[in-house]
Design a protein around this motif. Sequence first.
Motif, PDB file in Angstrom:
ATOM      1  N   SER A  68       0.816  -1.218   0.000  1.00 52.85           N
ATOM      2  CA  SER A  68       0.000   0.000   0.000  1.00 52.85           C
ATOM      3  C   SER A  68       0.852   1.271   0.000  1.00 52.85           C
ATOM      4  CB  SER A  68      -0.928   0.006   1.232  1.00 52.85           C
ATOM      5  OG  SER A  68      -0.149   0.059   2.420  1.00 52.85           O
ATOM      6  N   MET A  69       2.179   1.101  -0.032  1.00 49.69           N
ATOM      7  CA  MET A  69       3.082   2.250   0.023  1.00 49.69           C
ATOM      8  C   MET A  69       3.502   2.648  -1.381  1.00 49.69           C
ATOM      9  SD  MET A  69       5.292   0.791   3.252  1.00 49.69           S
ATOM     10  CE  MET A  69       6.632   1.951   3.115  1.00 49.69           C
ATOM     11  N   ASN A  70       3.897   3.908  -1.542  1.00 48.49           N
ATOM     12  CA  ASN A  70       4.389   4.352  -2.849  1.00 48.49           C
ATOM     13  C   ASN A  70       5.896   4.071  -2.956  1.00 48.49           C
ATOM     14  OD1 ASN A  70       5.927   6.621  -1.797  1.00 48.49           O
ATOM     15  ND2 ASN A  70       3.967   7.706  -1.552  1.00 48.49           N
ATOM     16  N   SER A  71       6.465   4.316  -4.142  1.00 43.02           N
ATOM     17  CA  SER A  71       7.863   3.970  -4.414  1.00 43.02           C
ATOM     18  C   SER A  71       8.833   4.682  -3.475  1.00 43.02           C
ATOM     19  CB  SER A  71       8.216   4.302  -5.873  1.00 43.02           C
ATOM     20  OG  SER A  71       7.987   5.693  -6.128  1.00 43.02           O
ATOM     21  N   TYR A  72       8.561   5.926  -3.174  1.00 41.75           N
ATOM     22  CA  TYR A  72       9.447   6.699  -2.305  1.00 41.75           C
ATOM     23  C   TYR A  72       9.429   6.135  -0.885  1.00 41.75           C
ATOM     24  CZ  TYR A  72      11.414  10.864   0.004  1.00 41.75           C
ATOM     25  OH  TYR A  72      12.171  11.724   0.740  1.00 41.75           O
ATOM     26  N   GLU A  73       8.224   5.790  -0.408  1.00 42.40           N
ATOM     27  CA  GLU A  73       8.108   5.248   0.945  1.00 42.40           C
ATOM     28  C   GLU A  73       8.806   3.896   1.058  1.00 42.40           C
ATOM     29  OE1 GLU A  73       3.789   7.301   2.053  1.00 42.40           O
ATOM     30  OE2 GLU A  73       3.892   5.343   1.049  1.00 42.40           O
ATOM     31  N   ARG A  74       8.629   3.043   0.042  1.00 43.67           N
ATOM     32  CA  ARG A  74       9.293   1.732   0.075  1.00 43.67           C
ATOM     33  C   ARG A  74      10.820   1.895   0.016  1.00 43.67           C
ATOM     34  NH1 ARG A  74       4.906   0.334  -3.251  1.00 43.67           N
ATOM     35  NH2 ARG A  74       6.176   0.690  -5.120  1.00 43.67           N
ATOM     36  N   ALA A  75      11.279   2.829  -0.833  1.00 48.17           N
ATOM     37  CA  ALA A  75      12.721   3.059  -0.938  1.00 48.17           C
ATOM     38  C   ALA A  75      13.305   3.492   0.401  1.00 48.17           C
ATOM     39  CB  ALA A  75      13.004   4.108  -2.005  1.00 48.17           C
ATOM     40  N   MET A  76      12.552   4.371   1.104  1.00 50.81           N
ATOM     41  CA  MET A  76      13.025   4.822   2.404  1.00 50.81           C
ATOM     42  C   MET A  76      13.080   3.658   3.391  1.00 50.81           C
ATOM     43  SD  MET A  76      13.635   8.086   2.327  1.00 50.81           S
ATOM     44  CE  MET A  76      13.324   8.826   3.920  1.00 50.81           C
ATOM     45  N   MET A  77      12.091   2.791   3.319  1.00 50.37           N
ATOM     46  CA  MET A  77      12.044   1.634   4.224  1.00 50.37           C
ATOM     47  C   MET A  77      13.217   0.691   3.948  1.00 50.37           C
ATOM     48  SD  MET A  77       9.043  -1.193   4.569  1.00 50.37           S
ATOM     49  CE  MET A  77       9.304  -1.751   2.884  1.00 50.37           C
ATOM     50  N   TRP A  78      13.432   0.378   2.651  1.00 51.75           N
ATOM     51  CA  TRP A  78      14.557  -0.521   2.299  1.00 51.75           C
ATOM     52  C   TRP A  78      15.897   0.107   2.718  1.00 51.75           C
ATOM     53  CZ3 TRP A  78      11.645  -4.233   2.094  1.00 51.75           C
ATOM     54  CH2 TRP A  78      10.622  -4.429   1.180  1.00 51.75           C
ATOM     55  N   ASN A  79      15.970   1.411   2.584  1.00 51.95           N
ATOM     56  CA  ASN A  79      17.213   2.105   2.939  1.00 51.95           C
ATOM     57  C   ASN A  79      17.527   1.933   4.431  1.00 51.95           C
ATOM     58  OD1 ASN A  79      19.323   4.124   1.890  1.00 51.95           O
ATOM     59  ND2 ASN A  79      18.595   5.099   3.766  1.00 51.95           N
ATOM     60  N   PHE A  80      16.461   2.040   5.246  1.00 52.98           N
ATOM     61  CA  PHE A  80      16.677   1.847   6.679  1.00 52.98           C
ATOM     62  C   PHE A  80      17.038   0.406   6.996  1.00 52.98           C
ATOM     63  CE2 PHE A  80      14.648   5.970   7.317  1.00 52.98           C
ATOM     64  CZ  PHE A  80      15.414   6.471   8.360  1.00 52.98           C
ATOM     65  N   TYR A  81      16.411  -0.530   6.311  1.00 54.04           N
ATOM     66  CA  TYR A  81      16.771  -1.937   6.497  1.00 54.04           C
ATOM     67  C   TYR A  81      18.258  -2.147   6.176  1.00 54.04           C
ATOM     68  CZ  TYR A  81      12.443  -4.592   7.345  1.00 54.04           C
ATOM     69  OH  TYR A  81      11.319  -5.161   7.923  1.00 54.04           O
ATOM     70  N   GLY A  82      18.668  -1.589   5.045  1.00 54.03           N
ATOM     71  CA  GLY A  82      20.063  -1.750   4.639  1.00 54.03           C
ATOM     72  C   GLY A  82      21.023  -1.181   5.669  1.00 54.03           C
ATOM     73  N   PHE A  83      20.694   0.013   6.153  1.00 53.12           N
ATOM     74  CA  PHE A  83      21.567   0.659   7.136  1.00 53.12           C
ATOM     75  C   PHE A  83      21.662  -0.170   8.415  1.00 53.12           C
ATOM     76  CE2 PHE A  83      21.754   3.459  10.889  1.00 53.12           C
ATOM     77  CZ  PHE A  83      23.070   3.875  10.762  1.00 53.12           C
TER      78      PHE A  83
END
Length: 418
Positions: A68-83
């Motif tokens: 239900s999230m947009n591309s920017y929100e998912r990218a931010m989430m993956w970025n935090f996972y990566g960090f």
Amino acid sequence: MKLKFIALAVCGCWLAFAHPVLAQQTERVPALREKVYGQLARAQEQADNGNLAEGLSILSDVAEKADSMNSYERAMMWNFYGFMHYEQGNTKQAINYFEKVVKESPIPESLQKSTLFSLAQLALSDGQFKRAIAFLGQWESLAEKTELSQAWVLKAQANYQAGDHRAALPLIDKAIAAADARQKTPDENWLILKRALHYELEQPKQVAKVMERLVADYSKPEYWLQLAGVYAQLEQDEKQLAVLEAAHQQSFVKKGSEWRQLAQAYYFNELPYKAAETMQEAIANGKVDASVDNLKFVAQAYTQAKEYEKAIGVYKKASARVEHGKFAAQIAQLYLTLDNNEKAVEYAKQALTKGDLDNEGNLYLAEGMALLNLKRYEQAVESFEQAGGREATQRQAKQWLKYAKSQHKQQQQMAKLQ
């Protein structure tokens, strides 16, 4: 989008990857909704406080609603996972999540760009050299012209670590040339990498040129001494000595091996007295041990400089520490040169008693000559007969033996007349 960067040393360069501080969205990028913002902010807060597990738990709740999230929100989430996985030392998982970031579209170009560069560095640190190069290729399509040197350096590092030195060299050369064109000093690590590549490719002349650059641009003690070593390898003795003397004047010569290198450079440049005095200074200051080998070097250097008395003094110290008679034989030869015949005979006998000589024949010749000078002809005849029994000195001994016998005969005749 406002970003803060966390810098970490990876493979000799700096890893800077985006750890977003949540703020306003970039143009043409979907909005970051307040609800998602709040959850990601809580995850970041936990991570910043050292509670990585709690931060990951919050992100897991967010991930359940990824559809239900947009591309920017998912990218931010993956970025935090990566960090967070990177913080836990799980590089492979960090790479997987950062890849998810760049696969989302659309996202801010700054986020895409910084993440691709971080991916390249992480892949390089994990030994995934081909992937590192591929990520850099993607990054280059977004980078400014003035930023390309960063990619060339990382590609050079990737190829170097993969063992492809010929592919790496033109890349680091491009980065250095670009810095020169901007009248900026190339990064020290770039020059170190270039030096390593020339070394691996067995190009000592090019290694010397890089070392000259390191000396000129960074002037560290180790660079001066390494440059001297390269000159020695190239048999450029005068250059080696000039660099070592300059290093010595700057108090860069500290280790025993460096003092020995300086002394040997003097010797090879036909400055034996300075060679001996340098090694003596190093011994006196405790920089090198007064080992038999070091004493031998000093004595040989003094001999070469025709400082025979000093050479004898050092040879005596060395002789007292060995069982063989080689040093005593050298002392005998030097005393003969100084016309101190009594001492020459004394040390010749000492050397013969100790034994294990390189050339007994030469020592018997020296002993015989000293005995001739002392007019002890009968003993001189015995010494020359011993020398004549050695193949190496047979011919020379024959001539001296004939002379000694004639002198002995004349001495006997004079004794009868008296």
